[in-house]
Design a protein around this motif. Structure first.
Motif, PDB file in Angstrom:
ATOM      1  N   LYS A 148       2.608   4.512  -0.736  1.00 45.57           N
ATOM      2  CA  LYS A 148       2.536   5.465  -1.846  1.00 45.57           C
ATOM      3  C   LYS A 148       3.616   6.546  -1.765  1.00 45.57           C
ATOM      4  O   LYS A 148       4.035   7.074  -2.798  1.00 45.57           O
ATOM      5  CB  LYS A 148       1.153   6.131  -1.876  1.00 45.57           C
ATOM      6  CG  LYS A 148       0.013   5.168  -2.206  1.00 45.57           C
ATOM      7  CD  LYS A 148      -1.313   5.916  -2.306  1.00 45.57           C
ATOM      8  CE  LYS A 148      -2.438   4.960  -2.673  1.00 45.57           C
ATOM      9  NZ  LYS A 148      -3.748   5.659  -2.797  1.00 45.57           N
TER      10      LYS A 148
ATOM     11  N   SER B 256       0.803  -1.231   0.000  1.00 39.67           N
ATOM     12  CA  SER B 256       0.000   0.000   0.000  1.00 39.67           C
ATOM     13  C   SER B 256       0.833   1.276   0.000  1.00 39.67           C
ATOM     14  O   SER B 256       0.284   2.370  -0.124  1.00 39.67           O
ATOM     15  CB  SER B 256      -0.929   0.009   1.222  1.00 39.67           C
ATOM     16  OG  SER B 256      -1.752  -1.145   1.254  1.00 39.67           O
TER      17      SER B 256
ATOM     18  N   ARG C 289       3.436   3.498 -11.071  1.00 40.13           N
ATOM     19  CA  ARG C 289       2.607   4.603 -10.576  1.00 40.13           C
ATOM     20  C   ARG C 289       3.429   5.797 -10.078  1.00 40.13           C
ATOM     21  O   ARG C 289       2.871   6.783  -9.618  1.00 40.13           O
ATOM     22  CB  ARG C 289       1.720   4.117  -9.432  1.00 40.13           C
ATOM     23  CG  ARG C 289       0.800   2.957  -9.821  1.00 40.13           C
ATOM     24  CD  ARG C 289      -0.060   2.550  -8.646  1.00 40.13           C
ATOM     25  NE  ARG C 289      -0.854   1.366  -8.931  1.00 40.13           N
ATOM     26  CZ  ARG C 289      -1.691   0.789  -8.077  1.00 40.13           C
ATOM     27  NH1 ARG C 289      -1.839   1.297  -6.859  1.00 40.13           N
ATOM     28  NH2 ARG C 289      -2.378  -0.278  -8.413  1.00 40.13           N
TER      29      ARG C 289
ATOM     30  N   GLU D 134       4.167   6.139  -5.318  1.00 40.11           N
ATOM     31  CA  GLU D 134       3.873   7.283  -6.179  1.00 40.11           C
ATOM     32  C   GLU D 134       4.881   8.417  -6.008  1.00 40.11           C
ATOM     33  O   GLU D 134       5.099   9.184  -6.949  1.00 40.11           O
ATOM     34  CB  GLU D 134       2.462   7.806  -5.894  1.00 40.11           C
ATOM     35  CG  GLU D 134       1.371   6.795  -6.204  1.00 40.11           C
ATOM     36  CD  GLU D 134      -0.015   7.299  -5.846  1.00 40.11           C
ATOM     37  OE1 GLU D 134      -0.139   8.491  -5.442  1.00 40.11           O
ATOM     38  OE2 GLU D 134      -0.973   6.528  -5.946  1.00 40.11           O
TER      39      GLU D 134
ATOM     40  N   SER E  45       3.100   0.113  -5.370  1.00 37.52           N
ATOM     41  CA  SER E  45       2.140   1.219  -5.433  1.00 37.52           C
ATOM     42  C   SER E  45       2.792   2.583  -5.220  1.00 37.52           C
ATOM     43  O   SER E  45       2.105   3.599  -5.160  1.00 37.52           O
ATOM     44  CB  SER E  45       1.038   1.024  -4.376  1.00 37.52           C
ATOM     45  OG  SER E  45       0.354  -0.197  -4.570  1.00 37.52           O
TER      46      SER E  45
END
Length: 822
Positions: free
Chosen positions: A530, A528, A575, A553, A551
């Motif tokens: 980011k 999870s 991502r 970012e 994931s």
């Protein structure tokens, strides 16, 4: 009768004037006064005469004025002196305050008792409490009731705000001296000079000093550094939001201002809404609802009451709708409380990433909070909140339970520390913040006390937001809360993160200024995650395998000065939108598969001065890249064989490009760069270029363009229209600017110190004096040039509404150049 008017509640000032009378005769009732009393004792009652004697003795002890000099003209001077003294005393006016002391009368009386205790000690009273609770109002009432009992007094309001202004502390010192010296202005240049002059003023007279809204020791040092020099009996009252602003031994008394109870709140609100002590009958229920929203904060009650005064029922109901988010236990209220306690000042998108993972509809929720004026979004996309609103939210949390461990959010470092030390946290806690430096400020440090146990978090099963700073934990992390979404651990003390930390749900991990050498030992799957920020971790030499956090970012590695390379698996981050390696001075290479970062929008390599390998030829494949900053990297050295075509390798998606200090010369720019036609912002500052790079002529969408500090730049021929700002400050060799268009009026041109600029086509041109018509010289009064002083002229050219002032210097000598408008 006069002395009765001197006492509360009247508090009049009494100034005895001893007109050809010795004060000691008045005190002891001797000489002519003694004879008068002897006569009165025969005709008046003993009680009345006794009262007169006592009154005269008291008057003689008051500071007054004595006339004993018999010289001619002295009496006239003496009368003028009396007038001046009285005028000065009258200039010490009362502060403007509300007459009604609803809910604070008892608090004012308690502080008055302390001020009037007759002690000769120099006393310091710290009055603390949340914003809007009434600290300043209480301080003003106390000041008004007591300042006449002191030789000098000063009430300095809003110190926190005023200290942040230019020369703010000096201005505060000057006001203090002006007040204490009763209108005499004292000039001060520095804080140190002010301290010396304040010391001189306060050492000779008993003073009352009120310092309102202090939040830092620097502000106190400017006026209290000489505390030991205060005249006996002087009193200092400080209002602050910080309970531990001063150490215990530095204050005489600490007083906390509490919020109002329900009945007091309703009465205060009613005075402001209806001009009476209770609501009008048909507004009773609505008033009660507003009072519940205000959680006992006087400022909130006053503001809401005044805003609703005289308004129709429809307006009241609309206002209540906007306030519903605060008391109701719904989605937006929880979002509001999370922001109020932990996330003020954070980027909106950052907050959305965190709280979306906490099952919030964050974007819609923030819009609702903005609509209700509970939060604002500033020009930098930061979520902000007024201090009063923030404190209202925190007060709601504080009222959840008398026990800190049973509240949903712990933002006060003292409460968080006690809960962790006592290990009495509960499932109720959703967020916790602890900064050990803040907690231990102004306290003796106990080394054993500063180390906490990991099992202190064991019972906090619903903990989602955890913010730690300078915190050391001992123990096993296997039983750490499993629902953590945000972990911000500044100054993390270990060289790697424990692999047994349960980070399955973690969305944001911040480890700035850490002691990390590697992020993890071994493997740790973070499905999870980011945002990863390990900025300023100077010992970091190894970044983890990015396949373990698919994931991700945002990756932020600012100032990781020991980092040499980035793991090649970074190309697998489908991502990733933001990568920042600014000031990673030992970074040598970036992997070639970075071109696979199809979602990357912002890439910052500024300050990576030792970068040896970068897959520039693959950059065109970064189809989403919008911002590229490569400041301080010598491009011609990095790619010597193809420096002239390097810009053509940049993707056409770029909107912002920064090439400051890249040692770029005219030869390093190819002529056709139509692929960069979408650029909005271009920075070429501090480069050794001599003329306008040809490709810029094709950039028709530029909003901002900077040549700042390009000291070899001589001309800008073919300059395109720039919509917002072009900076040529420090371009000391610049002589000529010729725009493509005759109307580049929409740009704000910064021509600071560019006195060598002689031509800006369509604006002005400087010509040698010998080319100017003789009659024109006469009309301008420039016949006798050698005798004229140098002139600096501000001229607004063409009086066009969008043309800024252009500064022009005329050196009036035989080689004078003259402005000739074309």
């Amino acid at each position: 009768m006069i002395l009765e008017r001197k006492r509360p509640p009247s508090d009049h000032v009494v100034l005895p004037v001893f007109y050809h009378v010795d004060p000691s005769h008045v005190r002891k009732q001797t000489e002519s006064i003694g004879k008068a009393f002897a006569r009165h004792q025969k005709s008046q009652s003993p009680e009345k005469v006794k009262g007169w004697r006592k009154a005269l003795a008291e008057v003689a002890d008051l500071a007054g004025m004595v006339l004993q000099n018999q010289a001619d003209g002295y009496e006239s001077k003496f009368i003028k002196k009396i007038v001046k003294v009285i005028g000065d005393k009258l200039s010490r006016t009362l502060l403007s305050v509300e007459p009604k002391l609803i809910g604070i009368q008892f608090q004012v009386e308690r502080i008055n008792l302390w001020l009037q205790d007759g002690s000769s000690d120099v006393g310091i009273l710290l009055v603390y409490g949340m914003s809007g609770v009434g600290k300043t109002t209480i301080a003003k009432h106390v000041y008004n009731s007591n300042f006449r009992s002191f030789k000098g007094s000063s009430f300095i309001e809003n110190i926190k705000e005023r200290a942040d202004r230019p020369n703010g502390l000096v201005q505060i010192q000057m006001q203090l001296l002006y007040d204490i010296l009763i209108g005499r202005k004292v000039k001060i240049q520095t804080v140190g000079e002010g301290i010396i002059k304040i010391e001189s003023a306060i050492s000779s007279r008993k003073v009352l000093l009120v310092l309102d809204d202090v939040d830092h020791m620097d502000q106190l040092d400017a006026v209290l550094k000489m505390k030991d020099r205060f005249y006996p009996g002087s009193k200092i009252l400080i209002t602050t939001r910080r309970e531990r602003l001063l150490r215990a031994h530095q204050v005489t008394k600490v007083y906390k201002v509490e919020t109002l109870n329900y009945n007091e709140s309703l009465e205060l609100f009613s005075w402001h809404a209806f001009g009476q002590d209770r609501p009008k009958e048909n507004y009773m229920e609505h008033s009660k609802m507003v009072v519940q929203h205000s959680v006992g904060l006087p400022l909130a009650l006053k503001v809401l009451g005044s805003s609703l005064s005289g308004k129709s029922m429809d307006v009241w109901e609309s206002a209540l709708e906007k306030l519903k988010v605060i008391p109701n236990d719904d989605h937006d209220q929880k979002l509001f409380l999370h922001i109020a306690c932990f996330l003020i000042g954070r980027d909106k998108n950052y907050i959305v990433r965190i709280l979306d993972g906490c099952d919030f509809y964050t974007i819609v929720g923030i819009e609702n909070l903005v609509d209700r004026c509970l939060v604002t979004i500033d020009g930098y996309n930061k979520v902000q909140m007024h201090d009063l609103i923030r404190d209202m939210g925190r007060e709601i949390v504080r009222h959840e339970s008398e026990e800190s461990g049973k509240r949903s959010r712990l933002w006060r470092h003292k409460d968080s520390f006690e809960v962790l030390r006592e290990k009495n946290g509960t499932r109720t806690i959703q967020g916790l913040a602890l900064d050990m430096h803040m907690h231990l400020a102004n306290r003796p440090i106990n080394t054993n006390e500063t180390v906490l146990e990991t099992n202190a978090f064991e019972r906090m099963r619903n903990l989602q937001l955890l913010h730690l700073s300078h915190v050391r934990l001992h123990g096993c992390y296997a039983d750490f809360p499993t629902r953590l979404r945000w972990l911000c651990w500044l100054q993390f003390p270990l060289d790697s993160i424990h692999v047994d930390l349960p980070f399955k749900c973690l969305i944001v991990l911040e480890m700035q200024h850490s002691s990390l050498r590697q992020v993890w030992k071994g493997t740790k799957f973070l499905p999870s995650l980011k945002i990863l920020d390990v900025s300023h971790s100077h010992s970091l030499i190894e970044i983890m395998d990015f396949t373990l956090c698919p994931s991700l970012e945002e990756l932020i590695l600012v100032d990781c000065t020991s980092l040499i390379d980035v793991h090649e698996s970074i190309g697998n981050l489908e991502r990733l939108v933001y990568l920042n390696t600014k000031d990673c001075k030992n970074l040598r290479m970036l992997p070639k598969n970075m071109c696979m970062l199809k979602s990357l929008e912002k890439l910052i390599l500024t300050g990576c001065s030792n970068l040896k390998e970068f897959p520039v030829e693959m950059m065109k494949k970064m189809v989403s890249l919008k911002v590229f900053e490569i400041d301080g990297i010598p491009i011609s050295e990095l790619w010597p064989e193809r420096s002239s075509t390097i810009l053509s390798s940049f993707p056409c998606s770029l909107l912002e490009l920064s090439l400051m200090g890249c040692n770029l010369s005219d030869d390093d720019f190819c002529r056709d760069l139509s692929s960069l036609s979408s650029l909005r912002k271009l920075k070429l500052a501090e480069n050794p270029i001599c003329s306008l790079p040809g490709f810029i002529k094709g950039l028709r969408r530029l909003d901002k363009l900077s040549f700042k500090g390009c000291n070899r730049l001589e001309s800008l021929v073919g300059l395109p229209k720039v919509r917002q700002r072009m900076s040529i400050a420090g371009c000391i060799s610049l002589r000529k600017i010729i725009p493509l268009s005759p109307e580049p009026w929409s740009a704000t041109y910064r021509v600071d110190d560019n006195w060598n600029l002689v031509e800006w086509e369509y604006l002005y041109k400087l010509e040698p004096i010998d080319r100017v018509d003789v009659e024109m010289i006469k009309l301008l009064g420039l016949c006798n040039l050698e005798s004229m002083p140098a002139i600096r002229m501000n001229s607004q050219l063409f009086s066009h509404p969008k043309v800024s002032h252009v500064q022009v210097r005329l050196s009036l000598s035989l080689s004078l150049s003259l402005i000739s408008c074309i």
